[in-house]
Design a protein around this motif. Structure first.
Motif, short mmCIF file in Angstrom:
data_model
loop_
_atom_site.label_atom_id
_atom_site.label_comp_id
_atom_site.label_asym_id
_atom_site.label_seq_id
_atom_site.Cartn_x
_atom_site.Cartn_y
_atom_site.Cartn_z
N ALA A 56 0.82 -1.21 0.00
CA ALA A 56 0.00 0.00 0.00
C ALA A 56 0.86 1.26 0.00
O ALA A 56 0.57 2.22 -0.72
N GLU A 57 1.93 1.27 0.79
CA GLU A 57 2.77 2.46 0.88
C GLU A 57 3.50 2.72 -0.43
O GLU A 57 3.73 3.88 -0.80
N ALA A 58 3.88 1.66 -1.14
CA ALA A 58 4.55 1.84 -2.43
C ALA A 58 3.59 2.49 -3.44
O ALA A 58 3.99 3.38 -4.20
N PHE A 59 2.35 2.05 -3.44
CA PHE A 59 1.37 2.68 -4.34
C PHE A 59 1.13 4.14 -3.95
O PHE A 59 1.04 5.02 -4.82
N ARG A 60 1.02 4.40 -2.66
CA ARG A 60 0.82 5.79 -2.21
C ARG A 60 2.00 6.67 -2.65
O ARG A 60 1.82 7.82 -3.05
N ALA A 61 3.21 6.11 -2.57
CA ALA A 61 4.40 6.87 -2.98
C ALA A 61 4.36 7.21 -4.46
O ALA A 61 4.69 8.33 -4.86
N GLU A 62 3.93 6.25 -5.28
CA GLU A 62 3.85 6.50 -6.72
C GLU A 62 2.80 7.56 -7.03
O GLU A 62 3.03 8.46 -7.85
N PHE A 63 1.64 7.47 -6.39
CA PHE A 63 0.60 8.46 -6.63
C PHE A 63 1.07 9.85 -6.18
O PHE A 63 0.75 10.86 -6.83
N ALA A 64 1.83 9.91 -5.09
CA ALA A 64 2.33 11.20 -4.60
C ALA A 64 3.35 11.80 -5.57
O ALA A 64 3.35 13.02 -5.80
N VAL A 65 4.20 10.96 -6.15
CA VAL A 65 5.19 11.44 -7.12
C VAL A 65 4.48 12.03 -8.34
O VAL A 65 4.85 13.09 -8.85
N VAL A 66 3.44 11.35 -8.80
CA VAL A 66 2.68 11.84 -9.95
C VAL A 66 2.03 13.18 -9.61
O VAL A 66 2.03 14.11 -10.43
N GLU A 67 1.48 13.29 -8.42
CA GLU A 67 0.80 14.51 -8.04
C GLU A 67 1.75 15.71 -8.04
O GLU A 67 1.42 16.79 -8.54
N LYS A 68 2.96 15.50 -7.49
CA LYS A 68 3.95 16.59 -7.50
C LYS A 68 4.34 16.97 -8.91
O LYS A 68 4.47 18.15 -9.25
N ALA A 69 4.55 15.95 -9.76
CA ALA A 69 4.95 16.21 -11.14
C ALA A 69 3.88 16.98 -11.90
O ALA A 69 4.19 17.84 -12.73
N CYS A 70 2.62 16.68 -11.61
CA CYS A 70 1.52 17.36 -12.31
C CYS A 70 1.31 18.78 -11.80
O CYS A 70 0.73 19.61 -12.51
N GLU A 71 1.75 19.07 -10.60
CA GLU A 71 1.73 20.44 -10.11
C GLU A 71 2.83 21.25 -10.79
O GLU A 71 2.64 22.42 -11.14
#
Length: 400
Positions: A186-201
């Motif tokens: 679960a934490e690995a998926f959360r990390a990937e989603f967080a990376v995408v979110e920063k990149a999209c900002e």
């Protein structure tokens, strides 16, 4: 660091990149405005709470220093028949990190770092954190090759549940670049989603970031157990799914022009089997109602009208077909924009006209030939009040 990096900006920058930082930013010019009150310990770089600021002039100087060092180290690694020395490894890792800071799409640098990972001299988890930092750069966030490198690292770190040869089918991700069946927690998926979110900002409407997020979501849902019960299966991964659905609705509400995000949200809902509890979870607050609310609040944004189009249920193409309730609500909303004669409502009215034309075309009430398209454009540019029925009748005269 080797003798070839004993002086200059490149070794100092490479050392900071090796931390690796949480984020990186290229500062305009020589960075004097930011460095005036900064500690001299890392000068001419700014390093605060593991956030790295690199003046552009210093970055380009370091890049020029790193180029010959990288080529030399790369050549030694390629020609040597013996295991690489610590000297060569350090030179290749340090110089490639500087090259990637300035040019995150430097394919030779990425391939060299892949080779170091394969030789077990560069930790893939460390390299993943390094890409975290590169993806906070505007130039890094938009590079497809860097996202592909990240997925390669994820495949190195996390094992697959099935042999690769068995899941390279059209429905199982992006071919060899898939994350399908990888065992991430679960934490690995959360990390990937967080990376995408920063990149999209950093880089809005980022297609490659959203494509990566979709592959992550696909891998996540493939790990959930099938269930015919009336409630979704419990567990940490299901909680990540709930978070992702809620987060996406919030993201769309805060980024109403980001159609890449809207498209991802629609694709995410499509990953759930129609009769599964997961589909029920995804549709708890239906997308069509969400889209209608957003169009009502921000009617001038074309991306939201496209969201509304994609969220409406399919209407059978028969004369006596009764429109679903959701489509009736959309029609009522559209009618309010068509009936307005105010000039400041013209952008919303234009979208409403095209929306009615789209509905009429999908239900086979009109054919979009040249004459009909010209009529749609003419009506969209006028401010004469209309009802939906009058608009459809007018279009049918020109496009039956």
């Amino acid at each position: 660091m080797s003798g070839s990096t004993a002086s200059g900006l490149s070794p100092k920058l490479a050392k900071l990149l090796n931390e690796p930082p949480i984020s990186v930013e290229l500062l305009p010019g020589d960075g004097s405005e930011w460095l005036a009150n900064a500690s001299s310990e890392h000068a001419p770089f700014l390093f605060v709470d593991r956030n790295l600021g690199v003046p552009q002039k210093a970055a380009y100087k370091a890049y020029l220093e790193a180029v010959p060092q990288f080529h030399s180290a790369r050549q030694r690694l390629a020609e040597s028949s013996q295991p690489p020395s610590k000297h060569d490894i350090a030179d290749a890792a340090a110089s490639s990190s500087v090259l990637l800071l300035v040019n995150p799409a430097h394919q030779s640098a990425l391939n060299t770092r892949k080779s170091l990972v394969e030789l077990d001299v560069l930790d893939p988890a460390h390299e993943l954190r390094f890409t975290d930092a590169l993806l906070t750069l505007r130039e890094g966030a938009k590079q497809s090759i860097l996202w592909q490198h990240r997925r390669w690292l994820l495949r190195c770190i996390h094992r697959s549940t099935i042999p690769k040869s068995l899941f390279l089918s059209p429905g199982d991700g992006d071919g060899v670049d898939s994350l399908y069946s990888l065992v991430l927690d679960a934490e690995a998926f959360r990390a990937e989603f967080a990376v995408v979110e920063k990149a999209c900002e950093v880089y809005p409407r980022n297609y490659h970031a959203w494509a990566h997020r979709f592959l992550c979501a696909q891998a996540l849902i493939s790990l959930l157990p099938g269930s015919d019960d009336s409630s979704p299966p419990p567990g940490p991964l299901m909680e990540v799914v709930r978070e992702e659905l809620a987060r996406m609705r919030l993201w769309i509400e805060r980024h109403i022009s980001d159609y890449s995000a809207i498209q991802y949200y629609r694709q995410l809902e499509g990953l759930f089997p129609p009769k599964s509890p997961l589909h029920t979870l995804s549709m708890k607050d239906t997308m069509d109602k969400h889209a209608i609310e957003l169009v009502r609040a921000y009617p001038t944004h074309e991306s939201l009208w496209l969201y509304l189009r994609s969220s409406l249920p399919f209407v059978p193409c028969t004369p006596d077909a009764v429109p679903p309730t959701e489509q009736g609500e959309a029609t009522t909303l559209v009618e309010s924009f068509l009936s307005s004669g105010a000039k400041n409502d013209r952008p919303a009215r234009r979208h409403a006209v095209w929306f009615v034309a789209w509905m009429s075309w999908t239900s086979k009430k009109i054919q979009l030939d040249g004459a009909c398209m010209r009529k749609i454009v003419d009506i969209a540019e006028t401010i004469t009040p209309l009802t939906v029925a009058e608009l459809v009748a007018c279009l049918r005269e020109h496009g039956v």
